[in-house]
Design a protein around this motif. Structure first.
Motif, PDB file in Angstrom:
ATOM      1  N   SER B 148      27.927 -27.184  14.321  1.00 43.13           N
ATOM      2  CA  SER B 148      29.276 -26.028  13.510  1.00 43.13           C
ATOM      3  C   SER B 148      28.896 -26.082  11.975  1.00 43.13           C
ATOM      4  CB  SER B 148      30.188 -26.755  14.128  1.00 43.13           C
ATOM      5  OG  SER B 148      30.278 -26.579  15.566  1.00 43.13           O
ATOM      6  N   TYR B 149      28.702 -26.731  11.871  1.00 45.53           N
ATOM      7  CA  TYR B 149      28.254 -26.873  10.108  1.00 45.53           C
ATOM      8  C   TYR B 149      27.826 -26.098   9.605  1.00 45.53           C
ATOM      9  CZ  TYR B 149      32.658 -30.144   9.577  1.00 45.53           C
ATOM     10  OH  TYR B 149      33.805 -30.777   9.694  1.00 45.53           O
ATOM     11  N   GLU B 150      26.485 -26.149  10.089  1.00 43.87           N
ATOM     12  CA  GLU B 150      24.936 -25.866  10.480  1.00 43.87           C
ATOM     13  C   GLU B 150      25.060 -24.271  10.585  1.00 43.87           C
ATOM     14  OE1 GLU B 150      21.874 -28.113  11.490  1.00 43.87           O
ATOM     15  OE2 GLU B 150      21.894 -29.140   9.563  1.00 43.87           O
ATOM     16  N   LYS B 151      25.234 -23.948  12.019  1.00 42.06           N
ATOM     17  CA  LYS B 151      25.954 -22.647  12.026  1.00 42.06           C
ATOM     18  C   LYS B 151      26.890 -21.401  10.519  1.00 42.06           C
ATOM     19  CE  LYS B 151      26.239 -20.125  16.519  1.00 42.06           C
ATOM     20  NZ  LYS B 151      26.916 -19.843  17.623  1.00 42.06           N
ATOM     21  N   ALA B 152      27.718 -22.179  10.511  1.00 36.37           N
ATOM     22  CA  ALA B 152      28.703 -21.857   9.355  1.00 36.37           C
ATOM     23  C   ALA B 152      27.658 -21.745   8.849  1.00 36.37           C
ATOM     24  CB  ALA B 152      30.073 -22.854   9.012  1.00 36.37           C
ATOM     25  N   LEU B 165      31.753 -30.920   4.050  1.00 35.29           N
ATOM     26  CA  LEU B 165      32.673 -31.074   5.556  1.00 35.29           C
ATOM     27  C   LEU B 165      31.117 -31.613   5.911  1.00 35.29           C
ATOM     28  CD1 LEU B 165      35.546 -28.739   6.812  1.00 35.29           C
ATOM     29  CD2 LEU B 165      35.679 -31.251   6.098  1.00 35.29           C
ATOM     30  N   LEU B 166      30.145 -31.081   5.668  1.00 39.47           N
ATOM     31  CA  LEU B 166      29.080 -31.819   6.730  1.00 39.47           C
ATOM     32  C   LEU B 166      28.524 -32.972   5.678  1.00 39.47           C
ATOM     33  CD1 LEU B 166      26.617 -31.388   8.088  1.00 39.47           C
ATOM     34  CD2 LEU B 166      25.987 -29.423   6.924  1.00 39.47           C
ATOM     35  N   ALA B 167      28.730 -32.785   4.335  1.00 35.57           N
ATOM     36  CA  ALA B 167      28.298 -34.329   3.351  1.00 35.57           C
ATOM     37  C   ALA B 167      29.228 -35.137   3.718  1.00 35.57           C
ATOM     38  CB  ALA B 167      28.571 -33.668   1.958  1.00 35.57           C
ATOM     39  N   PHE B 168      30.073 -35.188   3.803  1.00 31.42           N
ATOM     40  CA  PHE B 168      31.214 -36.427   4.562  1.00 31.42           C
ATOM     41  C   PHE B 168      31.142 -36.584   5.563  1.00 31.42           C
ATOM     42  CE2 PHE B 168      35.513 -36.746   6.924  1.00 31.42           C
ATOM     43  CZ  PHE B 168      35.802 -38.451   5.956  1.00 31.42           C
ATOM     44  N   PHE B 169      30.580 -35.851   6.810  1.00 31.19           N
ATOM     45  CA  PHE B 169      30.240 -36.420   8.270  1.00 31.19           C
ATOM     46  C   PHE B 169      29.283 -37.177   8.139  1.00 31.19           C
ATOM     47  CE2 PHE B 169      28.828 -35.757  12.526  1.00 31.19           C
ATOM     48  CZ  PHE B 169      29.915 -36.345  12.879  1.00 31.19           C
ATOM     49  N   GLU B 170      28.545 -36.752   6.969  1.00 33.80           N
ATOM     50  CA  GLU B 170      27.231 -37.073   7.538  1.00 33.80           C
ATOM     51  C   GLU B 170      26.758 -38.422   6.904  1.00 33.80           C
ATOM     52  OE1 GLU B 170      24.028 -34.315   5.570  1.00 33.80           O
ATOM     53  OE2 GLU B 170      23.553 -33.895   8.264  1.00 33.80           O
ATOM     54  N   GLN B 171      27.553 -38.813   5.883  1.00 36.09           N
ATOM     55  CA  GLN B 171      28.311 -40.104   5.330  1.00 36.09           C
ATOM     56  C   GLN B 171      28.811 -40.936   6.088  1.00 36.09           C
ATOM     57  OE1 GLN B 171      30.607 -40.361   1.414  1.00 36.09           O
ATOM     58  NE2 GLN B 171      29.366 -41.586   0.816  1.00 36.09           N
ATOM     59  N   PRO B 204      40.407 -18.673   3.709  1.00 34.60           N
ATOM     60  CA  PRO B 204      40.655 -20.224   3.475  1.00 34.60           C
ATOM     61  C   PRO B 204      40.170 -21.058   2.109  1.00 34.60           C
ATOM     62  CG  PRO B 204      39.666 -19.863   5.464  1.00 34.60           C
ATOM     63  CD  PRO B 204      39.778 -18.861   4.667  1.00 34.60           C
ATOM     64  N   TYR B 205      41.169 -21.940   1.357  1.00 31.43           N
ATOM     65  CA  TYR B 205      40.367 -21.988   0.490  1.00 31.43           C
ATOM     66  C   TYR B 205      40.167 -23.462  -0.018  1.00 31.43           C
ATOM     67  CZ  TYR B 205      45.643 -22.111  -0.229  1.00 31.43           C
ATOM     68  OH  TYR B 205      46.857 -21.861  -0.019  1.00 31.43           O
ATOM     69  N   TRP B 206      40.932 -24.635   1.084  1.00 27.32           N
ATOM     70  CA  TRP B 206      41.406 -26.096   1.451  1.00 27.32           C
ATOM     71  C   TRP B 206      40.105 -26.263   1.154  1.00 27.32           C
ATOM     72  CZ3 TRP B 206      39.420 -28.867   5.638  1.00 27.32           C
ATOM     73  CH2 TRP B 206      38.533 -27.507   6.998  1.00 27.32           C
ATOM     74  N   GLY B 207      40.079 -27.470   1.087  1.00 30.03           N
ATOM     75  CA  GLY B 207      39.196 -28.830   1.377  1.00 30.03           C
ATOM     76  C   GLY B 207      38.536 -29.372   0.368  1.00 30.03           C
ATOM     77  N   THR B 208      39.132 -29.183  -1.028  1.00 27.97           N
ATOM     78  CA  THR B 208      38.524 -29.742  -2.148  1.00 27.97           C
ATOM     79  C   THR B 208      39.261 -31.246  -2.705  1.00 27.97           C
ATOM     80  OG1 THR B 208      40.850 -29.706  -3.093  1.00 27.97           O
ATOM     81  CG2 THR B 208      38.696 -28.013  -4.192  1.00 27.97           C
ATOM     82  N   TYR B 209      40.275 -32.017  -1.607  1.00 27.44           N
ATOM     83  CA  TYR B 209      40.256 -33.309  -1.671  1.00 27.44           C
ATOM     84  C   TYR B 209      38.977 -34.291  -0.871  1.00 27.44           C
ATOM     85  CZ  TYR B 209      42.241 -31.049   3.174  1.00 27.44           C
ATOM     86  OH  TYR B 209      41.969 -30.494   4.319  1.00 27.44           O
TER      87      TYR B 209
END
Lengths: 714, 216
Positions: B148-152, B165-171, B204-209
């Motif tokens: 899904s992230y790659e599709k995005a 989110l992809l970097a976080f998940f892969e970690q 959207p603008y969320w995600g910096t955390y």
């Protein structure tokens, strides 16, 4: 100017009139009169609303007048809607009922297993099924590890709760499959024609199933293909029994998948078959599948599934009773196609229309004698339509009509010729009523009227199911009556044989907590109208019974990486049918069946390793050297199976399995010479698998932009 | 008399339009803007499931009134998912994700929606399914999360949420699952893109955390 001022005043006045605020207030309770917090209460089409407080109270202002619709919604509860004059929504009490998801869909009822479902929350991967040791990547073999199923006979087909293999039926997208097993030679177990990876939903019912499914006395296996397959991919597989390949092309409103497989046992036979096993032409199967899926609307799908395979082999066989060597020359063509359309419209009605065509043709030389020939041609057209609607949280209605037109033709040529044909036609109407009486009590009352052309009779087949939940424990009871046409080979002798019937009584108790599942089920099946040989013809005067208990325990999370499953089944069956002189235990029955399945996943090793041990007590067989009928028992059956799934890279999966690794010489019965020897003893030879063990290894490669660790390209 | 008729006609139109505007599906107006702004501020400051649930309810009301707008639908699904991350052992989590899926399905069919943002939220949803039961769902859904992230990113390679989110998940994944992507580079790329973003009711603008949660 005056006019303008006047208009402005009137406009302001009119808005003021409408903007007069009215306070809406009340309380939201559940059906046990407990307050519900955070319920979204609002007037439809406006932003006027509020979330209910801890004590269930709510209040907000609105400038609406006249008749309005008040809505209240909370995740996990049925929505509330009420339309009346806005003034009446004062001190208003709203009652929300918890959605009884499990009862609505009745996931757990006696006799049913949901193995793989399209619901994302409960989704079980097809890999779950086939990575179980003993499944050998085959759908039917993985199902045969559940309690209630018996260790298969030498033909490898499903045996469920005392029923013969032909009493189990398979459906694809609710349409009947005429010939679900691959063709095999004697003493070589068959496999399912259809890969589990082609299906998004797999459930298995070993009794008490919906009256939608007829022509089955023991079990039904409904398989559901994907409605949408949005990822384009391509792949190939290389196995020790042959190569395969395929792919999926997705577009905005649909997708097309195809796959082909070529099975060639030349190498396998050289490596593993006993030396006395003579394959003149090794087993070869060419198969191809195609599916087209179209999303025709918001909740409507049109799908077509086509599968064709051709099987051929030539094998020499000798028997200690027959000095002549027979060269079995086998050729089979099998075609299955179905087309289905499903629609769920905005008023909650679901509609389904489907048509399926099945064709199986066999041409076999030297089955019983040198230079003999058998030709078999079987066809089926199945047409079905059904509709359903949940009228309220308490009641759902489903009904439909279907027709199966079949034809079966058999010709046997030796020194004489026998030829016969039957064309049965079956028409059924079914109706099912679901009553969610309370959150913990579910009742289903359903029935089927079925007309069979062979005896021109209409049968009424009722079913009642009751499900009660108490402190997380589910109790389920089902009583149902089912019928199935007598096997074609007997209908050729007497086309007026009545359909075989069974009345099933099931009682089960289930408990599931966290990753652990406990099940216990009792059943009793009363068989009637079974074919019975009398005066050199067949009648419908046979009868029998089957009763038993199935126990199941599954723990999906032991020591973090282990999963294990224990299953035990006891069966007590007797039948007075076919050429049996008395009521006796059929030769396919094993009284005690047990299996233990272990699965270990280690991410570091990129592996899932499975181990399954299957045990069954002996099968009865008739020993003409002794008094009585079916008077002896084969030795116990035992098989220890192993499987290993290795995720080599995100695009490559390696799967390997070995069955009966201890090389136990399992015996499925005995064939006796029809003539006694010089000492008056009937000599015999055992029925056993060739070879005793099975080995399988495959490498699956799937390529695609967003594809990783997928064992299927379909 | 003519004048009187004219006045009556105007009065009728005024009343009618005043009423009508409150019952039909509306285009974004001042009410939409102020409600979205107020609720987003409230959501940004939410520290509990209860607060998120109240924001979710408001977004649901906005979604019902302004049916063609995709942002209210987006935020209903986002709040449903976020509640799972706020309270990973919550008893209602399965139902919250069932509800999130309903809104994600609607969002996917909304022609105005930013497809890159929609698929990012799908990835976040599958990630939440894994949070629900890591042992059972990890193996099943990790592919959907990454896919899904790659599709995005396929729709918009500069979507900072999909990148982080992809970097976080892969970690969080075992070593052999990791892609050749360098987490540090991805984080820097996302940071630069987030800096260009401003709080808006239109995207959207969320995600910096997530920067605080990724260890480099």
């Amino acid at each position: 100017m005056k006019q303008l001022i006047f208009i402005s005043l009137i406009s302001l006045f009119s808005f003021q009139l409408l903007a007069q605020n009215i306070q809406i207030n009340g309380v939201v309770l559940d059906d046990k009169s407990q307050p519900l917090e955070n319920v979204n209460v609002y007037i439809e089409g406006t932003l006027d609303g509020a979330s209910s407080a801890k004590d269930g109270s709510f209040n907000f202002d609105t400038d609406m007048t006249g008749t309005v619709t008040l809505k209240a919604s909370l995740i996990g509860y049925t929505s509330f809607t009420f339309t009346t004059d806005v003034e009446k929504f004062k001190n208003f009490t709203i009652v929300l009922t918890e959605i009884a998801v499990e009862l609505n869909e009745v996931v757990v009822t006696a006799g049913n297993y949901l193995l793989k479902t399209s619901s994302t929350i409960q989704k079980k991967n097809a890999v779950d099924l086939v990575t179980t040791a003993g499944s050998e990547g085959d759908l039917y073999k993985s199902i045969a590890l559940l309690p209630g199923t018996q260790v298969a006979g030498a033909d490898g087909r499903l045996l469920v709760r005392g029923g013969s293999s032909r009493e189990s039926q398979t459906y694809i997208d609710d349409m009947h499959v005429l010939s679900p097993y691959t063709a095999t030679s004697d003493n070589v177990p068959s496999r399912g024609r259809y890969s589990p990876f082609h299906f998004d939903g797999i459930s298995f019912s070993m009794g008490g199933y919906s009256p939608e499914y007829s022509q089955s006395l023991s079990s039904v296996l409904p398989l559901y293909t994907k409605d949408e397959n949005p990822v384009s991919k391509i792949g190939a597989s290389i196995m020790n029994v042959g190569p395969g390949g395929g792919g999926t092309k997705a577009w905005e409103k649909g997708s097309a998948s195809f796959s082909f497989d070529f099975t060639d046992m030349t190498l396998y036979n050289k490596l593993f078959s006993p030396k006395d096993d003579e394959w003149v032409k090794p087993y070869r199967k060419y198969s191809g599948q195609n599916q087209l899926r179209f999303t025709t609307g918001e909740n409507s799908y049109l799908k077509t599934y086509i599968s064709y395979d051709k099987t051929e082999f030539k094998r020499e066989s000798t028997s200690i009773f027959n000095p002549q060597t027979l060269t079995l020359n086998y050729n089979e063509d099998n075609l299955y196609l179905n087309s289905t359309f499903r629609l769920k419209n905005s008023n909650g009605f679901s509609y389904f229309v489907g048509v399926a065509y099945g064709w199986n043709k066999q041409d076999i030389d030297e089955t019983l004698a040198v230079n003999d020939n058998v030709k078999m041609d079987e066809k089926e057209i199945h047409v079905k339509t059904k509709a359903s609607k949940r009228f309220s949280n308490l009641y759902k209605l489903e009904g439909g009509i279907e027709n199966m037109t079949r034809s079966y033709k058999l010709t046997y040529r030796d020194t004489f010729e026998f030829s016969g044909k039957v064309r049965p036609n079956i028409t059924g109407v079914f109706l099912s009523n679901d009553f969610n009486i309370s959150l913990s009590l579910f009742l289903n009352v359903s029935g089927r009227l079925e007309y069979t052309s062979l005896n021109e009779k209409v049968a009424f087949l009722p079913r009642v199911a009751l499900n009660y939940e108490w402190k997380g424990i589910s109790f389920s009871g089902v009583v149902g009556r089912y019928q199935q046409n007598t096997e074609n080979d007997y209908l050729l002798y007497n086309s007026e044989l009545k359909p075989e019937t069974t009345t099933q009584y099931l009682l089960g108790v289930y408990y599931q907590k966290n990753d652990k599942i406990y099940r216990a089920e009792f059943y009793y099946k009363d068989y009637d109208n079974l074919p019975l040989s009398m005066n050199e013809n067949y009648t419908s005067k046979g009868y029998g019974h089957s009763r038993g208990i199935d126990l199941f325990f599954n723990d999906r999370n032991v020591l973090n990486r282990f999963e294990y499953m224990l299953a035990y089944s006891f069966n007590d069956s007797k039948r007075f049918y076919l050429d049996y002189p008395v009521k006796a235990i059929p030769t396919y029955i094993t009284k005690h069946n047990a299996s233990i399945t272990l699965k270990y996943t280690n991410w570091k090793w990129k592996s899932t390793i499975g181990l399954t041990n299957r045990f069954a007590s002996g099968r009865p067989y008739h020993n003409p050297n002794k008094e009585g009928f079916n008077n002896s028992m084969t030795p116990c059956y035992n098989s220890l199976d192993f499987s290993w799934t290795y995720l080599a890279t995100p695009k490559v999966i390696v799967y390997a399995s070995a069955s009966n690794i201890l090389n136990k010489k399992n015996i499925y019965g005995y064939n006796y010479n029809s003539i006694p020897d010089n000492q008056g003893i009937y000599t015999r030879e055992p029925i056993k698998l060739y070879p005793y063990q099975g080995f399988y290894i495959g490498v699956f490669i799937t390529l695609g932009k967003n594809v990783a660790y997928e064992a299927t390209y379909f | 008399m003519k004048t009187m008729k004219f006045y009556l006609c105007i009065a009728f139109i005024s009343i009618f339009t005043g009423t009508f505007s409150t019952v039909v599906t509306a285009a974004p107006d001042e009410l939409y803007i102020t409600t979205m702004e107020k609720t987003l501020t409230k959501m940004d400051n939410s520290r509990s499931v209860e607060e998120l649930l109240q924001c979710r309810n408001t977004f649901e009301r906005v979604a019902n009134k302004y049916e063609t707008e995709w942002m209210p639908l987006y935020y209903v699904a986002y709040c449903d998912i976020q509640m799972v991350f706020f309270q990973p052992t919550g008893e209602e989590n399965s139902k919250r994700l069932e509800d999130a899926k309903i809104y994600l399905d609607k969002l996917t069919k909304n022609e105005n929606a930013d497809k890159s943002e929609v698929y990012t939220l799908w990835g976040y949803y599958y990630n939440a399914l894994i949070v629900l039961n890591p042992q059972a769902n990890g193996q099943k859904y990790f592919n959907e999360v990454i896919g899904s992230y790659e599709k995005a990113l396929g729709f918009n390679a500069e979507n900072p949420r999909a990148i982080i989110l992809l970097a976080f998940f892969e970690q969080q994944m075992p070593a052999f699952y990791k892609s050749p992507r360098n987490a540090a580079t991805e984080v820097e790329k996302a940071k630069a893109l987030f800096e260009k973003e401003e709080k808006s009711i239109n995207s959207p603008y969320w995600g910096t955390y997530f920067f605080n949660m990724i260890k480099i």
